[in-house]
Write a protein that holds these residues in place. Structure first.
Motif, PDB file in Angstrom:
ATOM      1  N   LEU A  62     -68.392-114.501 -93.745  1.00  0.00           N
ATOM      2  CA  LEU A  62     -68.438-113.084 -94.097  1.00  0.00           C
ATOM      3  C   LEU A  62     -68.423-112.308 -92.789  1.00  0.00           C
ATOM      4  O   LEU A  62     -69.442-112.238 -92.106  1.00  0.00           O
ATOM      5  CB  LEU A  62     -69.699-112.796 -94.923  1.00  0.00           C
ATOM      6  N   GLN A  63     -67.265-111.776 -92.428  1.00  0.00           N
ATOM      7  CA  GLN A  63     -67.061-111.247 -91.081  1.00  0.00           C
ATOM      8  C   GLN A  63     -66.611-109.781 -91.125  1.00  0.00           C
ATOM      9  O   GLN A  63     -65.927-109.373 -92.044  1.00  0.00           O
ATOM     10  CB  GLN A  63     -65.983-112.059 -90.364  1.00  0.00           C
ATOM     11  N   GLY A  64     -66.971-109.045 -90.092  1.00  0.00           N
ATOM     12  CA  GLY A  64     -66.457-107.695 -89.943  1.00  0.00           C
ATOM     13  C   GLY A  64     -67.521-106.623 -90.009  1.00  0.00           C
ATOM     14  O   GLY A  64     -68.685-106.886 -90.363  1.00  0.00           O
ATOM     15  N   PRO A  65     -67.157-105.390 -89.663  1.00  0.00           N
ATOM     16  CA  PRO A  65     -68.125-104.284 -89.552  1.00  0.00           C
ATOM     17  C   PRO A  65     -68.956-104.033 -90.813  1.00  0.00           C
ATOM     18  O   PRO A  65     -70.093-103.580 -90.734  1.00  0.00           O
ATOM     19  CB  PRO A  65     -67.233-103.076 -89.240  1.00  0.00           C
ATOM     20  N   LYS A  66     -68.386-104.331 -91.985  1.00  0.00           N
ATOM     21  CA  LYS A  66     -69.100-104.072 -93.239  1.00  0.00           C
ATOM     22  C   LYS A  66     -69.765-105.324 -93.809  1.00  0.00           C
ATOM     23  O   LYS A  66     -70.328-105.280 -94.906  1.00  0.00           O
ATOM     24  CB  LYS A  66     -68.140-103.479 -94.271  1.00  0.00           C
ATOM     25  N   SER A  67     -69.717-106.432 -93.073  1.00  0.00           N
ATOM     26  CA  SER A  67     -70.242-107.690 -93.611  1.00  0.00           C
ATOM     27  C   SER A  67     -71.744-107.621 -93.870  1.00  0.00           C
ATOM     28  O   SER A  67     -72.233-108.146 -94.867  1.00  0.00           O
ATOM     29  CB  SER A  67     -69.918-108.847 -92.668  1.00  0.00           C
ATOM     30  N   ARG A  68     -72.488-106.943 -92.988  1.00  0.00           N
ATOM     31  CA  ARG A  68     -73.932-106.821 -93.195  1.00  0.00           C
ATOM     32  C   ARG A  68     -74.233-106.012 -94.451  1.00  0.00           C
ATOM     33  O   ARG A  68     -75.143-106.340 -95.222  1.00  0.00           O
ATOM     34  CB  ARG A  68     -74.602-106.187 -91.977  1.00  0.00           C
ATOM     35  N   ASP A  69     -73.458-104.942 -94.677  1.00  0.00           N
ATOM     36  CA  ASP A  69     -73.671-104.111 -95.868  1.00  0.00           C
ATOM     37  C   ASP A  69     -73.422-104.907 -97.143  1.00  0.00           C
ATOM     38  O   ASP A  69     -74.164-104.775 -98.131  1.00  0.00           O
ATOM     39  CB  ASP A  69     -72.743-102.891 -95.840  1.00  0.00           C
ATOM     40  N   VAL A  70     -72.380-105.752 -97.133  1.00  0.00           N
ATOM     41  CA  VAL A  70     -72.082-106.578 -98.304  1.00  0.00           C
ATOM     42  C   VAL A  70     -73.221-107.560 -98.544  1.00  0.00           C
ATOM     43  O   VAL A  70     -73.670-107.754 -99.683  1.00  0.00           O
ATOM     44  CB  VAL A  70     -70.750-107.328 -98.119  1.00  0.00           C
ATOM     45  N   LEU A  71     -73.702-108.165 -97.475  1.00  0.00           N
ATOM     46  CA  LEU A  71     -74.777-109.144 -97.594  1.00  0.00           C
ATOM     47  C   LEU A  71     -76.058-108.494 -98.111  1.00  0.00           C
ATOM     48  O   LEU A  71     -76.724-109.025 -99.021  1.00  0.00           O
ATOM     49  CB  LEU A  71     -75.025-109.789 -96.231  1.00  0.00           C
ATOM     50  N   ALA A  92     -76.349-117.502 -90.850  1.00  0.00           N
ATOM     51  CA  ALA A  92     -76.187-117.527 -89.400  1.00  0.00           C
ATOM     52  C   ALA A  92     -75.338-116.336 -88.971  1.00  0.00           C
ATOM     53  O   ALA A  92     -74.299-116.063 -89.576  1.00  0.00           O
ATOM     54  CB  ALA A  92     -75.523-118.822 -88.954  1.00  0.00           C
ATOM     55  N   ARG A  93     -75.798-115.636 -87.946  1.00  0.00           N
ATOM     56  CA  ARG A  93     -74.991-114.534 -87.424  1.00  0.00           C
ATOM     57  C   ARG A  93     -74.027-115.100 -86.385  1.00  0.00           C
ATOM     58  O   ARG A  93     -74.203-114.967 -85.181  1.00  0.00           O
ATOM     59  CB  ARG A  93     -75.865-113.440 -86.821  1.00  0.00           C
ATOM     60  N   PHE A 108     -71.190-113.087 -90.168  1.00  0.00           N
ATOM     61  CA  PHE A 108     -72.128-114.066 -90.713  1.00  0.00           C
ATOM     62  C   PHE A 108     -71.364-115.282 -91.228  1.00  0.00           C
ATOM     63  O   PHE A 108     -70.238-115.179 -91.714  1.00  0.00           O
ATOM     64  CB  PHE A 108     -72.933-113.457 -91.876  1.00  0.00           C
ATOM     65  N   GLU A 109     -72.018-116.428 -91.121  1.00  0.00           N
ATOM     66  CA  GLU A 109     -71.566-117.637 -91.799  1.00  0.00           C
ATOM     67  C   GLU A 109     -72.684-118.051 -92.748  1.00  0.00           C
ATOM     68  O   GLU A 109     -73.848-118.108 -92.350  1.00  0.00           O
ATOM     69  CB  GLU A 109     -71.257-118.741 -90.791  1.00  0.00           C
ATOM     70  N   ASP A 135     -69.242-113.329-106.086  1.00  0.00           N
ATOM     71  CA  ASP A 135     -70.249-112.271-105.955  1.00  0.00           C
ATOM     72  C   ASP A 135     -70.016-111.432-104.706  1.00  0.00           C
ATOM     73  O   ASP A 135     -70.195-110.211-104.721  1.00  0.00           O
ATOM     74  CB  ASP A 135     -71.653-112.886-105.923  1.00  0.00           C
ATOM     75  N   LEU A 136     -69.618-112.069-103.616  1.00  0.00           N
ATOM     76  CA  LEU A 136     -69.351-111.335-102.381  1.00  0.00           C
ATOM     77  C   LEU A 136     -68.146-110.419-102.541  1.00  0.00           C
ATOM     78  O   LEU A 136     -68.149-109.279-102.067  1.00  0.00           O
ATOM     79  CB  LEU A 136     -69.127-112.310-101.221  1.00  0.00           C
ATOM     80  N   VAL A 137     -67.118-110.905-103.214  1.00  0.00           N
ATOM     81  CA  VAL A 137     -65.934-110.078-103.467  1.00  0.00           C
ATOM     82  C   VAL A 137     -66.295-108.894-104.356  1.00  0.00           C
ATOM     83  O   VAL A 137     -65.868-107.762-104.114  1.00  0.00           O
ATOM     84  CB  VAL A 137     -64.813-110.927-104.109  1.00  0.00           C
ATOM     85  N   GLU A 138     -67.100-109.157-105.375  1.00  0.00           N
ATOM     86  CA  GLU A 138     -67.548-108.072-106.257  1.00  0.00           C
ATOM     87  C   GLU A 138     -68.364-107.048-105.469  1.00  0.00           C
ATOM     88  O   GLU A 138     -68.361-105.857-105.783  1.00  0.00           O
ATOM     89  CB  GLU A 138     -68.380-108.654-107.402  1.00  0.00           C
ATOM     90  N   GLY A 139     -69.035-107.519-104.408  1.00  0.00           N
ATOM     91  CA  GLY A 139     -69.844-106.622-103.593  1.00  0.00           C
ATOM     92  C   GLY A 139     -69.067-105.880-102.514  1.00  0.00           C
ATOM     93  O   GLY A 139     -69.663-105.124-101.748  1.00  0.00           O
ATOM     94  N   GLY A 140     -67.751-106.124-102.443  1.00  0.00           N
ATOM     95  CA  GLY A 140     -66.932-105.372-101.494  1.00  0.00           C
ATOM     96  C   GLY A 140     -66.199-106.196-100.459  1.00  0.00           C
ATOM     97  O   GLY A 140     -65.426-105.651 -99.662  1.00  0.00           O
ATOM     98  N   ALA A 141     -66.409-107.501-100.450  1.00  0.00           N
ATOM     99  CA  ALA A 141     -65.707-108.349 -99.476  1.00  0.00           C
ATOM    100  C   ALA A 141     -64.263-108.573 -99.917  1.00  0.00           C
ATOM    101  O   ALA A 141     -63.944-108.504-101.104  1.00  0.00           O
ATOM    102  CB  ALA A 141     -66.422-109.684 -99.323  1.00  0.00           C
ATOM    103  N   THR A 142     -63.379-108.832 -98.958  1.00  0.00           N
ATOM    104  CA  THR A 142     -61.976-109.115 -99.235  1.00  0.00           C
ATOM    105  C   THR A 142     -61.663-110.540 -98.810  1.00  0.00           C
ATOM    106  O   THR A 142     -61.855-110.888 -97.646  1.00  0.00           O
ATOM    107  CB  THR A 142     -61.063-108.147 -98.466  1.00  0.00           C
TER     108      THR A 142
END
Length: 237
Positions: free
Chosen positions: A1-10, A44-45, A55-56, A70-77
């Motif tokens: 889960l990578q990128g500027p918005k990854s923390r928000d998705v998590l 893991a960051r 994050f991994e 669930d991650l995709v539903e939360g905004g991940a691509t």
């Protein structure tokens, strides 16, 4: 889960607020263990995309498909392996078989990571072998970018030349960067590896020679190398 918005998705997943607070404070390369979104996770960051917010997630394999959904539903691509490869190339990160090991037999120092080898530490059983290799090393992996957009992509094994036409190395990776310019990595000799140096690359160089220049007539075509420039070894984040 990578990128500027990854923390928000998590953090958008339901879970204990103390764990979420710890995730917010998690430093680069830090690791946490806890339950988030109903999953038992090791968080893991870390990552191999060049992103500083990344994050991994380690999860039971049986839960992995549901976690991805669930991650995709939360905004991940979702992205594929090629996207990871383009990101790590733009960031200057090596891939085994390209910038390390492989047909070129590149070691740690050739890959540009010699500064991380602490030869002064005791019980370093590879010290003498490493120092002997360093003594005879002739090249290093550099990052480069083409001077113009719209040129053909370079591939592993494409020859790199200096401005006088001498072959000085070979391309190891190349991909389109976020600006739409082709950026890559190449193993070249040390004297041409300075940032700002001009290099020339035969992208997809033909295996067979064409007509000799003296035999060429109007309308004939030949392959020319494209100009590129050596840039900083790693992308500045």
């Amino acid at each position: 889960l990578q990128g500027p918005k990854s923390r928000d998705v998590l953090l958008g997943m339901h879970g204990d607020e103390s764990l979420k607070a710890a995730i917010k404070k998690l430093p680069w390369a830090g690791v946490l263990h806890g339950e988030l979104g109903g999953y038992d996770l090791i968080i893991a960051r870390t990552g191999y995309t060049g992103e500083r917010v990344a994050f991994e997630l380690f999860v039971n394999p049986d839960d992995a498909p549901r976690l991805v959904s669930d991650l995709v539903e939360g905004g991940a691509t979702p992205i594929g392996l090629a996207a990871r490869d383009s990101l790590r190339t733009e960031a200057g990160l090596p891939l085994y078989g390209h910038e390390m090991g492989g047909e070129l037999g590149l070691g740690v120092a050739e890959a540009g990571f010699g500064a991380y080898v602490k030869t002064y530490k005791p019980w370093f059983i590879g010290r003498q072998a490493y120092l002997a290799r360093e003594h005879r090393r002739q090249g290093v992996v550099v990052r480069f970018t083409f001077n113009e957009k719209g040129v053909r992509v370079a591939h592993l094994g494409d020859p790199v030349l200096d401005r006088r036409g001498k072959v000085i190395g070979t391309v190891t990776s190349c991909a389109l960067d976020k600006e739409g310019t082709l950026t890559g990595q190449a193993y070249i000799d040390l004297k041409n590896a300075e940032t700002g140096a001009s290099i020339y690359i035969y992208q997809g160089a033909p295996a067979k020679a064409g007509k000799a220049p003296a035999e060429m007539k109007p309308g004939d075509r030949t392959t020319l190398p494209s100009q590129a420039a050596v840039i900083s070894r790693f992308a500045k984040l």
